[in-house]
Design an enzyme around this catalytic site. Sequence first.
Site, PDB file in Angstrom:
ATOM      1  N   PHE A 150      -2.883 124.618 -74.245  1.00 35.77           N
ATOM      2  CA  PHE A 150      -4.349 124.620 -74.217  1.00 35.77           C
ATOM      3  C   PHE A 150      -4.997 125.025 -75.542  1.00 35.77           C
ATOM      4  O   PHE A 150      -6.173 124.771 -75.754  1.00 35.77           O
ATOM      5  CB  PHE A 150      -4.862 125.557 -73.101  1.00 35.77           C
ATOM      6  CG  PHE A 150      -4.832 127.022 -73.473  1.00 35.77           C
ATOM      7  CD1 PHE A 150      -5.812 127.565 -74.291  1.00 35.77           C
ATOM      8  CD2 PHE A 150      -3.813 127.856 -73.034  1.00 35.77           C
ATOM      9  CE1 PHE A 150      -5.783 128.910 -74.653  1.00 35.77           C
ATOM     10  CE2 PHE A 150      -3.780 129.196 -73.387  1.00 35.77           C
ATOM     11  CZ  PHE A 150      -4.765 129.721 -74.208  1.00 35.77           C
ATOM     12  N   LYS A 174       1.195 114.312 -72.171  1.00 30.76           N
ATOM     13  CA  LYS A 174       0.592 115.071 -71.073  1.00 30.76           C
ATOM     14  C   LYS A 174      -0.132 116.260 -71.696  1.00 30.76           C
ATOM     15  O   LYS A 174       0.474 117.223 -72.121  1.00 30.76           O
ATOM     16  CB  LYS A 174       1.631 115.573 -70.062  1.00 30.76           C
ATOM     17  CG  LYS A 174       0.902 116.055 -68.794  1.00 30.76           C
ATOM     18  CD  LYS A 174       1.511 117.232 -68.096  1.00 30.76           C
ATOM     19  CE  LYS A 174       1.300 118.555 -68.685  1.00 30.76           C
ATOM     20  NZ  LYS A 174      -0.028 119.195 -68.469  1.00 30.76           N
ATOM     21  N   GLU A 177      -3.713 120.773 -68.716  1.00 27.28           N
ATOM     22  CA  GLU A 177      -4.721 120.469 -67.685  1.00 27.28           C
ATOM     23  C   GLU A 177      -5.987 121.305 -67.881  1.00 27.28           C
ATOM     24  O   GLU A 177      -7.033 121.000 -67.300  1.00 27.28           O
ATOM     25  CB  GLU A 177      -4.148 120.676 -66.276  1.00 27.28           C
ATOM     26  CG  GLU A 177      -3.713 122.089 -65.924  1.00 27.28           C
ATOM     27  CD  GLU A 177      -2.286 122.442 -66.388  1.00 27.28           C
ATOM     28  OE1 GLU A 177      -1.838 121.897 -67.411  1.00 27.28           O
ATOM     29  OE2 GLU A 177      -1.651 123.268 -65.721  1.00 27.28           O
ATOM     30  N   SER A 227       4.270 128.105 -73.833  1.00 26.87           N
ATOM     31  CA  SER A 227       4.815 129.469 -73.759  1.00 26.87           C
ATOM     32  C   SER A 227       6.344 129.429 -73.761  1.00 26.87           C
ATOM     33  O   SER A 227       6.961 128.420 -73.397  1.00 26.87           O
ATOM     34  CB  SER A 227       4.332 130.124 -72.469  1.00 26.87           C
ATOM     35  OG  SER A 227       4.822 129.402 -71.363  1.00 26.87           O
ATOM     36  N   CYS A 282      -0.472 130.575 -81.963  1.00 28.70           N
ATOM     37  CA  CYS A 282       0.929 131.024 -82.000  1.00 28.70           C
ATOM     38  C   CYS A 282       1.265 131.597 -83.365  1.00 28.70           C
ATOM     39  O   CYS A 282       2.323 132.156 -83.559  1.00 28.70           O
ATOM     40  CB  CYS A 282       1.851 129.866 -81.668  1.00 28.70           C
ATOM     41  SG  CYS A 282       1.752 128.562 -82.878  1.00 28.70           S
ATOM     42  N   GLU A 376       3.827 138.797 -75.679  1.00 24.66           N
ATOM     43  CA  GLU A 376       2.735 138.033 -76.285  1.00 24.66           C
ATOM     44  C   GLU A 376       1.453 138.304 -75.490  1.00 24.66           C
ATOM     45  O   GLU A 376       1.389 138.001 -74.299  1.00 24.66           O
ATOM     46  CB  GLU A 376       3.071 136.540 -76.258  1.00 24.66           C
ATOM     47  CG  GLU A 376       2.017 135.690 -76.945  1.00 24.66           C
ATOM     48  CD  GLU A 376       2.363 134.206 -76.965  1.00 24.66           C
ATOM     49  OE1 GLU A 376       2.883 133.692 -75.954  1.00 24.66           O
ATOM     50  OE2 GLU A 376       2.093 133.564 -78.002  1.00 24.66           O
TER      51      GLU A 376
HETATM   52  P1  NAD Z   1       2.021 126.947 -70.991  1.00 24.03           P
HETATM   53  O1  NAD Z   1       3.474 127.119 -71.279  1.00 24.03           O
HETATM   54  O2  NAD Z   1       1.436 127.649 -69.843  1.00 24.03           O
HETATM   55  O3  NAD Z   1       1.689 125.389 -70.786  1.00 24.03           O
HETATM   56  C1  NAD Z   1       2.087 124.412 -71.713  1.00 24.03           C
HETATM   57  C2  NAD Z   1       2.250 123.089 -70.988  1.00 24.03           C
HETATM   58  O4  NAD Z   1       3.286 123.220 -70.015  1.00 24.03           O
HETATM   59  C3  NAD Z   1       0.996 122.636 -70.261  1.00 24.03           C
HETATM   60  O5  NAD Z   1       0.805 121.259 -70.503  1.00 24.03           O
HETATM   61  C4  NAD Z   1       1.308 122.923 -68.792  1.00 24.03           C
HETATM   62  O6  NAD Z   1       0.731 121.990 -67.916  1.00 24.03           O
HETATM   63  C5  NAD Z   1       2.818 122.832 -68.722  1.00 24.03           C
HETATM   64  N1  NAD Z   1       3.435 123.743 -67.745  1.00 24.03           N
HETATM   65  C6  NAD Z   1       2.961 124.950 -67.336  1.00 24.03           C
HETATM   66  N2  NAD Z   1       3.839 125.526 -66.475  1.00 24.03           N
HETATM   67  C7  NAD Z   1       4.879 124.672 -66.342  1.00 24.03           C
HETATM   68  C8  NAD Z   1       6.109 124.705 -65.604  1.00 24.03           C
HETATM   69  N3  NAD Z   1       6.427 125.719 -64.835  1.00 24.03           N
HETATM   70  N4  NAD Z   1       6.949 123.660 -65.734  1.00 24.03           N
HETATM   71  C9  NAD Z   1       6.648 122.617 -66.520  1.00 24.03           C
HETATM   72  N5  NAD Z   1       5.509 122.537 -67.232  1.00 24.03           N
HETATM   73  C10 NAD Z   1       4.629 123.542 -67.164  1.00 24.03           C
HETATM   74  O7  NAD Z   1       1.269 127.318 -72.356  1.00 24.03           O
HETATM   75  P2  NAD Z   1      -0.305 127.444 -72.594  1.00 24.03           P
HETATM   76  O8  NAD Z   1      -0.801 128.659 -71.891  1.00 24.03           O
HETATM   77  O9  NAD Z   1      -0.976 126.143 -72.354  1.00 24.03           O
HETATM   78  O10 NAD Z   1      -0.344 127.674 -74.170  1.00 24.03           O
HETATM   79  C11 NAD Z   1      -0.223 128.932 -74.782  1.00 24.03           C
HETATM   80  C12 NAD Z   1       1.201 129.196 -75.205  1.00 24.03           C
HETATM   81  O11 NAD Z   1       1.636 128.182 -76.098  1.00 24.03           O
HETATM   82  C13 NAD Z   1       1.351 130.505 -75.971  1.00 24.03           C
HETATM   83  O12 NAD Z   1       2.545 131.128 -75.564  1.00 24.03           O
HETATM   84  C14 NAD Z   1       1.448 130.069 -77.413  1.00 24.03           C
HETATM   85  O13 NAD Z   1       2.130 130.967 -78.267  1.00 24.03           O
HETATM   86  C15 NAD Z   1       2.212 128.791 -77.259  1.00 24.03           C
HETATM   87  N6  NAD Z   1       2.044 127.923 -78.407  1.00 24.03           N
HETATM   88  C16 NAD Z   1       3.106 127.814 -79.264  1.00 24.03           C
HETATM   89  C17 NAD Z   1       2.989 127.042 -80.399  1.00 24.03           C
HETATM   90  C18 NAD Z   1       4.136 126.946 -81.353  1.00 24.03           C
HETATM   91  O14 NAD Z   1       4.043 126.164 -82.275  1.00 24.03           O
HETATM   92  N7  NAD Z   1       5.223 127.694 -81.211  1.00 24.03           N
HETATM   93  C19 NAD Z   1       1.806 126.348 -80.664  1.00 24.03           C
HETATM   94  C20 NAD Z   1       0.747 126.457 -79.764  1.00 24.03           C
HETATM   95  C21 NAD Z   1       0.882 127.253 -78.627  1.00 24.03           C
END
Ligand code: NAD
Length: 485
Positions: A150, A174, A177, A227, A282, A376
């Site tokens: 997000f 994808k 959401e 994450s 991140c 985090e």
């Molecule tokens: P998230 O892991 O909750 O969601 C990421 C994606 O995974 C979304 O599209 C979501 O729909 C999907 N998803 C969620 N739960 C799932 C599951 N159980 N199984 C399969 N898919 C699932 O992350 P977020 O809250 O959208 O984003 C923030 C996180 O992203 C933070 O931890 C941040 O550090 C990380 N991030 C990392 C980088 C990097 O380059 N390392 C860059 C941007 C964000």
Amino acid sequence: MTTYPKVQNYIGGKFVADALTTMEVHSPIDGTKISDLPLSSRSELDQAVAAAEAAFPAWSQMPIKERVQIFFRYRELLIKHRDELAEIVHRENGKTMGESYAEVDKSVELTEFACSMPQLVLGEVMEVSKGVECRTERSPLGVVAFVSPFNFPNMVPHWTVPNALVLGNCMILKPSELVPLSAYRMAELLTEAGLPDGVFNVVNGAREIVEAMCDHPDIKALAFVGSTRVAKIVYRRATSNLKRCVALGGAKNHLLVLPDAHTEMTASNVVASMSGCAGQRCMAAAAMVGVGEIDHIIAKMVEEGKKVVPGQNLGSVISKDAVERIERYIAEAEQAGAKVLLDGRGTVVPGSEGGYYVGPTIIDHVTPDMAIAVEEVFGPVIVIMRAKNIDEAINIENGSNYGNAAAVFTQSGGMARYVQEHASAGMIGVNIGVPVPREPFSFGGWNESKFGVCDITGKSSIEFWTQIKKTTTKWNPEARTNWMS
Ligand code: NAD
């Protein structure tokens, strides 16, 4: 608050208005509903994969110099629609307009890098034995997929989409959401730029679609950003299905601050890093380790932090849950004996009372065992730990499970070099709070901040999105035959 038309899936060059279950999209700025999105199922993913497969032969056979022309046009469209695209990011994600413009500008830079691919993906050729020539060339993988988080609804999809497509793949995106509007607009602009139907597809939804992507036999590679908890699930599932996968996870970036650091520059950099995008980067500074006497720098940080005003130069966090999580971490640290020097809890922005805000928060005398030092938090919060010497500080940094970024603030080249060598992180900053490697350098962390071999952007992405074909040729019948030919 502006509202947007209902988000639709984009499959085979068409926006598909199926009567699927929907979910509301809310703006974190004030909590109001701004759109709806479809929660797709495996059958929508199957349709998108079929469309991408149908598009792949013609797209992959088009010379790269022709494919890239579409992205030159697309770059112009990003610039033309910069105001509108930034506004969408602002509304769906809650970051400030300034940060939203910067995000769109970064997408332009990422597209420019993709446009340079014809200069970078040259094959090699060599006469390996008398009359025998070996040549290599890079081929696309086929249908590939990307799952985004997000926090950068416009930029993070541009980490993968332009490179993967220019290199000849067809893709299914994808989006998160929580922020589906930027990707929807991206599909419209790519169509306007002339991208053939089926080369790029967007399937909206949540966990079910990601699991289906991991399992789908016709998706050859999957990139994921989100994450660490989900990155582990996705990496395990995709690779167990024999897919190529890179999964970027969360972070806990450490900044090592030495007493000789430039006071003003350090304080303003650290505060900008921890509070920019409301700490939802991140690459944000999350844990600072002061080596020796740095109270003068901390005092200046508090002064700088007070200039960061929610609703003005500090955006919202993504949700009510996020506010509660961040405030819980602060409260637990305080109860455990840490000292809150600047407290962002209980923030209400006049005129945006329904929004999700946490003010800048600086917490001193945190110990490495506290949850707020380890996990985090993903909000505008920095914790300060103290170390007697540089090795103790490096031990604290090395103790983190994450390894996205680490930075050192000092005026000593030798100390900077020592930290650069010993920090356990993929991206190092020297007097830089957000050490993002810009193109053509690649983005990717270490440890639990990334699973998989390649980085996600820059030159490293070429390795991820292509496979190498090796051809050995002999046209000269007179050439002596030996064991190599
Ligand atoms: P998230 O892991 O909750 O969601 C990421 C994606 O995974 C979304 O599209 C979501 O729909 C999907 N998803 C969620 N739960 C799932 C599951 N159980 N199984 C399969 N898919 C699932 O992350 P977020 O809250 O959208 O984003 C923030 C996180 O992203 C933070 O931890 C941040 O550090 C990380 N991030 C990392 C980088 C990097 O380059 N390392 C860059 C941007 C964000």
